[in-house]
Design an enzyme around this catalytic site. Sequence first.
Site, short mmCIF file in Angstrom:
data_model
loop_
_atom_site.label_atom_id
_atom_site.label_comp_id
_atom_site.label_asym_id
_atom_site.label_seq_id
_atom_site.Cartn_x
_atom_site.Cartn_y
_atom_site.Cartn_z
N THR A 1 -22.41 -35.06 -27.23
CA THR A 1 -21.02 -34.80 -26.83
C THR A 1 -20.83 -33.37 -26.35
O THR A 1 -21.56 -32.47 -26.74
CB THR A 1 -20.05 -35.11 -28.00
OG1 THR A 1 -18.72 -34.88 -27.56
CG2 THR A 1 -20.31 -34.25 -29.21
N ARG A 2 -19.82 -33.20 -25.48
CA ARG A 2 -19.42 -31.85 -25.05
C ARG A 2 -17.91 -31.67 -25.24
O ARG A 2 -17.31 -30.76 -24.72
CB ARG A 2 -19.80 -31.60 -23.58
CG ARG A 2 -19.57 -32.75 -22.63
CD ARG A 2 -19.74 -32.34 -21.19
NE ARG A 2 -18.44 -32.01 -20.64
CZ ARG A 2 -17.66 -32.88 -20.00
NH1 ARG A 2 -18.06 -34.11 -19.79
NH2 ARG A 2 -16.48 -32.50 -19.55
N HIS B 1 -12.25 -36.86 -31.79
CA HIS B 1 -11.00 -37.33 -32.40
C HIS B 1 -11.32 -38.59 -33.20
O HIS B 1 -12.47 -38.98 -33.33
CB HIS B 1 -9.96 -37.58 -31.30
CG HIS B 1 -9.70 -36.34 -30.49
ND1 HIS B 1 -9.13 -35.21 -31.02
CD2 HIS B 1 -9.99 -36.05 -29.18
CE1 HIS B 1 -9.05 -34.27 -30.09
NE2 HIS B 1 -9.58 -34.76 -28.97
N HIS C 1 -13.59 -41.32 -31.76
CA HIS C 1 -15.01 -40.98 -31.71
C HIS C 1 -15.64 -41.14 -33.09
O HIS C 1 -16.77 -41.62 -33.22
CB HIS C 1 -15.23 -39.54 -31.26
CG HIS C 1 -14.62 -39.22 -29.93
ND1 HIS C 1 -13.47 -38.49 -29.79
CD2 HIS C 1 -15.02 -39.55 -28.68
CE1 HIS C 1 -13.18 -38.37 -28.51
NE2 HIS C 1 -14.10 -39.01 -27.82
N GLY D 1 -22.35 -43.87 -23.27
CA GLY D 1 -21.03 -44.43 -22.95
C GLY D 1 -20.86 -44.68 -21.47
O GLY D 1 -21.78 -44.51 -20.66
N ARG D 2 -19.65 -45.06 -21.14
CA ARG D 2 -19.25 -45.26 -19.76
C ARG D 2 -19.29 -43.90 -19.08
O ARG D 2 -18.84 -42.90 -19.66
CB ARG D 2 -17.81 -45.79 -19.82
CG ARG D 2 -17.35 -46.47 -18.59
CD ARG D 2 -15.92 -46.98 -18.79
NE ARG D 2 -15.43 -47.45 -17.51
CZ ARG D 2 -14.96 -46.64 -16.58
NH1 ARG D 2 -14.87 -45.35 -16.79
NH2 ARG D 2 -14.54 -47.15 -15.43
N HIS E 1 -21.55 -41.65 -18.63
CA HIS E 1 -22.19 -40.62 -19.46
C HIS E 1 -22.56 -39.41 -18.58
O HIS E 1 -23.18 -39.56 -17.53
CB HIS E 1 -23.46 -41.23 -20.09
CG HIS E 1 -24.16 -40.33 -21.06
ND1 HIS E 1 -24.04 -40.51 -22.42
CD2 HIS E 1 -24.98 -39.27 -20.89
CE1 HIS E 1 -24.78 -39.58 -23.04
NE2 HIS E 1 -25.35 -38.81 -22.12
N ALA E 2 -22.18 -38.22 -19.02
CA ALA E 2 -22.48 -36.97 -18.29
C ALA E 2 -22.04 -37.02 -16.83
O ALA E 2 -22.72 -36.52 -15.94
CB ALA E 2 -23.97 -36.62 -18.39
N ARG F 1 -5.23 2.45 -7.65
CA ARG F 1 -6.06 3.31 -6.79
C ARG F 1 -6.25 4.69 -7.40
O ARG F 1 -7.22 5.37 -7.11
CB ARG F 1 -5.46 3.37 -5.39
CG ARG F 1 -5.76 2.08 -4.63
CD ARG F 1 -5.69 2.24 -3.15
NE ARG F 1 -6.21 1.05 -2.47
CZ ARG F 1 -7.43 0.97 -1.95
NH1 ARG F 1 -8.27 1.97 -2.05
NH2 ARG F 1 -7.81 -0.13 -1.34
N ILE G 1 -1.79 -4.90 -2.05
CA ILE G 1 -1.59 -5.62 -0.78
C ILE G 1 -2.42 -6.91 -0.81
O ILE G 1 -1.94 -7.97 -0.49
CB ILE G 1 -2.01 -4.74 0.43
CG1 ILE G 1 -1.13 -3.49 0.48
CG2 ILE G 1 -1.90 -5.54 1.71
CD1 ILE G 1 -1.49 -2.54 1.62
N ALA G 2 -3.67 -6.80 -1.23
CA ALA G 2 -4.60 -7.94 -1.31
C ALA G 2 -4.54 -8.79 -0.04
O ALA G 2 -4.06 -9.92 -0.05
CB ALA G 2 -4.31 -8.79 -2.54
S1 PPS Z 1 -5.54 -3.27 -0.93
O1 PPS Z 1 -5.73 -3.65 0.49
O2 PPS Z 1 -4.92 -4.33 -1.68
O3 PPS Z 1 -6.79 -2.79 -1.53
O4 PPS Z 1 -4.52 -2.05 -0.91
P1 PPS Z 1 -3.78 -1.40 -2.19
O5 PPS Z 1 -4.74 -1.07 -3.25
O6 PPS Z 1 -2.63 -2.26 -2.58
O7 PPS Z 1 -3.27 -0.02 -1.63
C1 PPS Z 1 -2.24 0.01 -0.75
C2 PPS Z 1 -1.50 1.33 -0.82
O8 PPS Z 1 -2.30 2.36 -0.27
C3 PPS Z 1 -1.57 3.09 0.74
N1 PPS Z 1 -2.44 3.06 1.93
C4 PPS Z 1 -2.75 1.99 2.72
N2 PPS Z 1 -2.33 0.71 2.74
C5 PPS Z 1 -2.84 -0.12 3.66
N3 PPS Z 1 -3.73 0.25 4.58
C6 PPS Z 1 -4.18 1.53 4.63
N4 PPS Z 1 -5.08 1.89 5.54
C7 PPS Z 1 -3.69 2.45 3.67
N5 PPS Z 1 -3.92 3.76 3.42
C8 PPS Z 1 -3.15 4.11 2.37
C9 PPS Z 1 -0.24 2.43 0.86
O9 PPS Z 1 0.67 3.35 0.29
C10 PPS Z 1 -0.26 1.19 -0.01
O10 PPS Z 1 0.76 1.17 -0.96
P2 PPS Z 1 1.97 0.10 -0.99
O11 PPS Z 1 2.51 0.20 -2.36
O12 PPS Z 1 1.41 -1.28 -0.71
O13 PPS Z 1 2.90 0.57 0.04
#
Ligand code: PPS
Length: 568
Positions: free
Chosen positions: A194-195, A199, A202, A287-288, A290-291, A433, A473-474
Amino acid sequence: MSMSNLTPIPELYVSAESAQKLKAEAGALPSWDLTPRQICDLELLMNGGFYPLKGFLTEADYDGVVESMRMADGSLWPMPITLDVSEKFAEGIEPGQDIALRDQEGVILAILSVTDKWEPNKAKEAENVFGADDLAHPAVNYLHNTAGKIYLGGPVTGIQQPVHYDFKARRDTPNELRAYFRKLGWRRIVAFQTRNPLHRAHQELTFRAAKEAQANLLIHPVVGMTKPGDVDHFTRVRCYEAVLDKYPAQTTQLSLLNLAMRMAGPREALWHAMIRRNHGCTHMIVGRDHAGPGKNSAGEDFYGPYDAQDMVRKHQDEVGIEMVDFKHMVYVQERAQYEPADEIEEGVTVLNISGTELRRRLAEGLEIPDWFSFPEVVSELRKTRPPRAQQGFTVFFTGLSGSGKSTVANALMVKLMEMGGRPVTLLDGDVVRKHLSSELGFSKEHRDINIKRIGYVASEITKNGGIAICAPIAPYTATRRAVREMIEQYGAFVEIHVATSLEECERRDRKGLYKLAREGKIKEFTGISDPYEAPGNAELVLDTENVEVDHCAHQVLLKLEAMGLIKG
Ligand code: PPS
């Protein structure tokens, strides 16, 4: 197999004295740091759990196993047990050489005398062993995306067992179990693989299976690697220990198996049967499905529901273990007891709680009735899976610079702190940062490192029951997805797209950065000279134009409430 199920099985260990000497000599050999899965495989190779294997498969054995489940000498073996390594490591290794196999702390566990080195055809391995070259299968995904490109094969000389710090008293080698059964005079032993937590159904089915086979019972759960998303083994073992008390004294034993499962359905079931035979068992419950690994990328099951049973039944004489059918037990309300589903007359009330329903009840803190599980088991599960309103989670804001992420994130943090109950940490872009990523710039590579660091910290906070609010920003979808996956192992990931338009961000230009970016004084500026990939599947999209910050934060709170993460 001619030997009795209780005589010792061959191991690959050398004597303690030779081990000492070998270990000293092995220090000078090229060494390979084993992956967690390879450590599991090595342990079972060395202790006889994978008998008749004498090491990692050679190319000829591998070809035979992949093709027809037979090694070059004709003996049955369904699963490729291979030592996969990187191309870089393989470059320096030639057949004829010995290498030291080390655990993750660098302790030498064994020596591999390399006889073969080759590049496997992974697509073929996937098709033949797992049934399809489909990344939805966890082992196929592992094969292509985690395992190294080159395989090394050859006999293994065992120096020492991998070290375990948890549940030591519950871990037994095949020979320890054989000796235990001998000592107690157990001749017929039914194994239950089992993994999952056990209950009442079982407990009933395993006890009934043992009774019907006139045998004793071995609960033999896998604690090595199971399916991603399973309940962790620490919790499960505490649950198994509670269930063990429910069997009549002296009938049943619990032992932990450090196996790395592949979820390979029929081939895996046969492999499990051989491993249980090696541990001295005479019978195994299958069982039915299995794995089974779940659904493939077309949404269908990888294997037929009875493929595993057919496979084990076909080979059971050759293996020397008998398959016992898993009786599906259901609770009959009128008689307040469990009975086999196929023996129940029409018209009675049958109760059942599915796995999905159980998870829902745990997540929402709802009742789990005594007829379904043992209170001790439920209480262990509740400790590990507290209701969502007590679990950690991450709120991940993403959006352009100046979109209002930090402002809304700050307001949200204050509101959550006002509510109390869980610690809150704000990982704002600028703060991160400064403290975590001060050496990084804004290239794609650096942004990815930055986001993954944030993700790691947030996943730790989430794991430990806190609330992480992130506001970078991501800009890249794939990186956000990687962070989501990291966090969802531990709790909810709530992605919020702060969708303020570029025009509006630039009009606001709160930090004066857009102006500099337009003038070319800041390079790679998101939205101007660098991309922003807007999320397609965010939990919430916020439009901050002409909307109060307070209102935006409130919308997030409503979302968290709707997801059951906070109580209204
Ligand atoms: S990221 O892309 O998610 O790694 O950026 P992040 O860590 O959120 O950093 C963004 C903040 O750094 C300032 N900043 C810049 N932003 C975007 N592009 C460039 N080239 C850049 N250089 C500096 C900016 O103030 C961002 O802050 P926020 O709070 O987003 O305005």
